[in-house]
Enzyme design. Structure first.
Site, PDB file in Angstrom:
ATOM      1  N   HIS A 216       0.857  -1.185   0.000  1.00  0.00           N
ATOM      2  CA  HIS A 216       0.000   0.000   0.000  1.00  0.00           C
ATOM      3  C   HIS A 216       0.895   1.237   0.000  1.00  0.00           C
ATOM      4  O   HIS A 216       2.043   1.197   0.474  1.00  0.00           O
ATOM      5  CB  HIS A 216      -0.866  -0.051   1.269  1.00  0.00           C
ATOM      6  CG  HIS A 216      -1.924   0.992   1.377  1.00  0.00           C
ATOM      7  ND1 HIS A 216      -1.646   2.293   1.735  1.00  0.00           N
ATOM      8  CD2 HIS A 216      -3.269   0.922   1.210  1.00  0.00           C
ATOM      9  CE1 HIS A 216      -2.775   2.976   1.779  1.00  0.00           C
ATOM     10  NE2 HIS A 216      -3.772   2.181   1.464  1.00  0.00           N
TER      11      HIS A 216
ATOM     12  N   ASP B  60       3.468  -4.244   7.965  1.00  0.00           N
ATOM     13  CA  ASP B  60       2.204  -3.524   7.844  1.00  0.00           C
ATOM     14  C   ASP B  60       1.095  -4.544   8.058  1.00  0.00           C
ATOM     15  O   ASP B  60       0.788  -5.347   7.178  1.00  0.00           O
ATOM     16  CB  ASP B  60       2.098  -2.872   6.461  1.00  0.00           C
ATOM     17  CG  ASP B  60       0.769  -2.147   6.253  1.00  0.00           C
ATOM     18  OD1 ASP B  60      -0.085  -2.192   7.162  1.00  0.00           O
ATOM     19  OD2 ASP B  60       0.587  -1.547   5.183  1.00  0.00           O
TER      20      ASP B  60
ATOM     21  N   GLN C 115      -4.103  -4.960   6.910  1.00  0.00           N
ATOM     22  CA  GLN C 115      -5.014  -5.936   6.313  1.00  0.00           C
ATOM     23  C   GLN C 115      -4.940  -7.286   7.015  1.00  0.00           C
ATOM     24  O   GLN C 115      -5.897  -8.065   6.976  1.00  0.00           O
ATOM     25  CB  GLN C 115      -4.700  -6.121   4.820  1.00  0.00           C
ATOM     26  CG  GLN C 115      -5.021  -4.936   3.946  1.00  0.00           C
ATOM     27  CD  GLN C 115      -6.505  -4.612   3.900  1.00  0.00           C
ATOM     28  OE1 GLN C 115      -7.355  -5.455   4.170  1.00  0.00           O
ATOM     29  NE2 GLN C 115      -6.819  -3.376   3.566  1.00  0.00           N
TER      30      GLN C 115
ATOM     31  N   LYS D 137     -10.238  -1.208  10.537  1.00  0.00           N
ATOM     32  CA  LYS D 137     -10.315  -2.436   9.747  1.00  0.00           C
ATOM     33  C   LYS D 137     -10.584  -3.668  10.614  1.00  0.00           C
ATOM     34  O   LYS D 137     -10.867  -4.741  10.081  1.00  0.00           O
ATOM     35  CB  LYS D 137      -9.024  -2.636   8.942  1.00  0.00           C
ATOM     36  CG  LYS D 137      -8.785  -1.576   7.879  1.00  0.00           C
ATOM     37  CD  LYS D 137      -7.565  -1.899   7.052  1.00  0.00           C
ATOM     38  CE  LYS D 137      -7.095  -0.732   6.200  1.00  0.00           C
ATOM     39  NZ  LYS D 137      -8.072  -0.311   5.178  1.00  0.00           N
TER      40      LYS D 137
ATOM     41  N   CYS E 192      -4.849   2.386  -3.637  1.00  0.00           N
ATOM     42  CA  CYS E 192      -3.602   2.922  -3.042  1.00  0.00           C
ATOM     43  C   CYS E 192      -2.446   1.958  -3.244  1.00  0.00           C
ATOM     44  O   CYS E 192      -1.621   1.755  -2.349  1.00  0.00           O
ATOM     45  CB  CYS E 192      -3.795   3.240  -1.558  1.00  0.00           C
ATOM     46  SG  CYS E 192      -4.921   4.603  -1.252  1.00  0.00           S
TER      47      CYS E 192
END
Length: 418
Positions: A136, A212, A215, A238, A376
């Site tokens: 991303h 990261d 997600q 999220k 993104c």
């Protein structure tokens, strides 16, 4: 009927059924009651909020809210206890120490914190930073900016034709690398990256690793003790929690050596006009009034997820993704984008001759919420040779009936626009 503090976990007949009754999400329940049921297939962008989270937020703001840490009156003490209790809840969720949890305003801010505080002070001109082709923008742009400010080098770990990382190339690139920044789950293709192997190889080469987890957190158990990553970021909205709240995990021995990247109130020990002494981590990284209520709501959201269980969530993801790929694969002119070895609940596709935005508009008019565009992840789109995709992403309330609606409406869109 009240939703107060109920989770509505249903024993699934099969993994294509919802893990949680959609009526546990007030927005979805209201839409159904009004005769306009929403098939919300955009949880990778932001998840809907269950009643338990909304009720906890309402309770906190109507009974316990005050500013924290400095107040000596009972209301402030209760708010402080709730906020620091949320930190403890996050630490348990990640299998981390409480002092290793920094609250931020999102995963993006958490990654920027590392880029400024760690990157500026521990990386030297010429040091190599690796990012993957799956990232991303939030895990690309901060490292480009660091390169431009600090003179570091930025290299990209390539992917293969299925959307998996090229680990052979990665092994070669580790020579001279000081920091590896990689996603746990790719937000466009749904690729689940082999974090255990990526991190172990990086450490063997003397590199630190930032994950990261934005997600990944709704779908995977991100056990930082087992993974042994140096940093991990995720975001509240999220994981069925509030927006405006994020988390940075950092190993204590690193956080203790990192200077603050923002300064102001509540992150200091003493201030004079001559000098300032900063608080210990993690508070030295939480300048100003933090997102108090959002942290409390996040803690409730994590209880919600763990009450369902990651084993069930993973099986549900796989079943729905497989079912969706089968149904969508029946549509003439539709091409699935990415076939990774392991996938979270994300499916991306294009339809020949029809722009993704047009598809998204037609689906939206039928009550089907999907994401369209580059997500993104413009460098990945460029690598794939496409402008963007349509992305359907699943949550604990998703079920096969919504996939069927998606397939039916896509057939209509193809007939209308094709």
């Amino acid at each position: 009927m009240t939703y107060s503090h109920l989770i509505f976990v249903m024993p699934p007949i099969m993994n294509l059924d919802p893990l949680v009754d959609p009526d546990a999400f007030p927005l979805l329940a209201r839409a159904k009651a009004e005769g306009n049921p929403v098939a919300y297939l955009d949880s990778a962008a932001s998840a809907q909020k269950p009643a338990v989270v909304l009720d906890r937020l309402r309770d906190f703001y109507t009974r316990d809210y005050a500013n924290i840490h400095r107040g000596v009156y009972p209301l402030s003490e209760r708010a402080t206890e709730a906020y620091e209790g949320a930190r403890e809840r996050v630490a348990r969720f990640l299998h981390a120490k409480t002092e290793e949890i920094v609250f931020t305003r999102g995963a993006t801010e958490a990654i920027n914190l590392v880029a400024y505080s760690f990157g500026e002070h521990f990386l030297q001109p010429g040091d190599k930073v690796l990012v993957s082709a799956l990232e991303h923008h939030a895990n690309i742009v901060p490292w480009q900016q660091l390169r431009d400010r600090r003179g570091t080098r930025l290299e990209v770990i390539p992917i293969d034709g299925n959307g998996d990382l090229d680990l052979d190339a990665y092994r070669r690139q580790l020579d001279g690398a000081k920091l590896v920044c990689v996603t746990a789950v790719a937000n466009t293709l749904g690729t689940v990256t082999p974090l255990q192997e990526i991190i172990a190889l990086a450490h063997q080469a003397g590199a630190r690793v930032l994950v990261d987890g934005a997600q990944g957190a709704p779908h995977l158990q991100l056990d930082v003790a087992s993974l042994d990553c140096d940093f991990l970021a995720f975001t509240g909205h999220k994981v069925y929690g509030p927006d405006g709240i994020g988390v940075l995990y950092g190993k204590a021995e690193l956080l203790d050596r990192m200077p603050p990247w923002q300064t102001g109130g509540d992150m200091i020990r003493t201030v004079t006009f001559e000098r300032t002494l900063f608080a210990e981590s993690p508070r030295r990284f939480e300048a100003g009034t933090p997102p108090i209520g959002a942290a409390v709501g996040l803690a409730t959201a994590l209880y919600f997820i763990e009450g369902i269980g990651f084993d069930k969530i993973g099986a549900h993801d796989r079943a729905l993704a497989d079912y969706a790929m089968g149904r969508l694969g029946e549509i003439p002119g539709l091409k699935l984008i990415g076939m990774p070895q392991q996938r979270a609940g994300i499916v991306s596709f294009v339809l020949d001759g029809i722009h993704p935005h047009d598809i998204g508009t037609l689906l939206g008019s039928a009550g089907i919420c999907v994401r369209t565009g580059h997500h993104c992840a413009q460098p990945l789109m460029e690598h794939l040779g496409i402008q963007g995709t349509v992305r359907a992403s699943f949550a604990v309330h998703s079920h096969a009936g919504e996939v069927d609606r998606l397939a039916e409406e896509l057939m209509k869109a193809r007939q209308l626009l094709g």
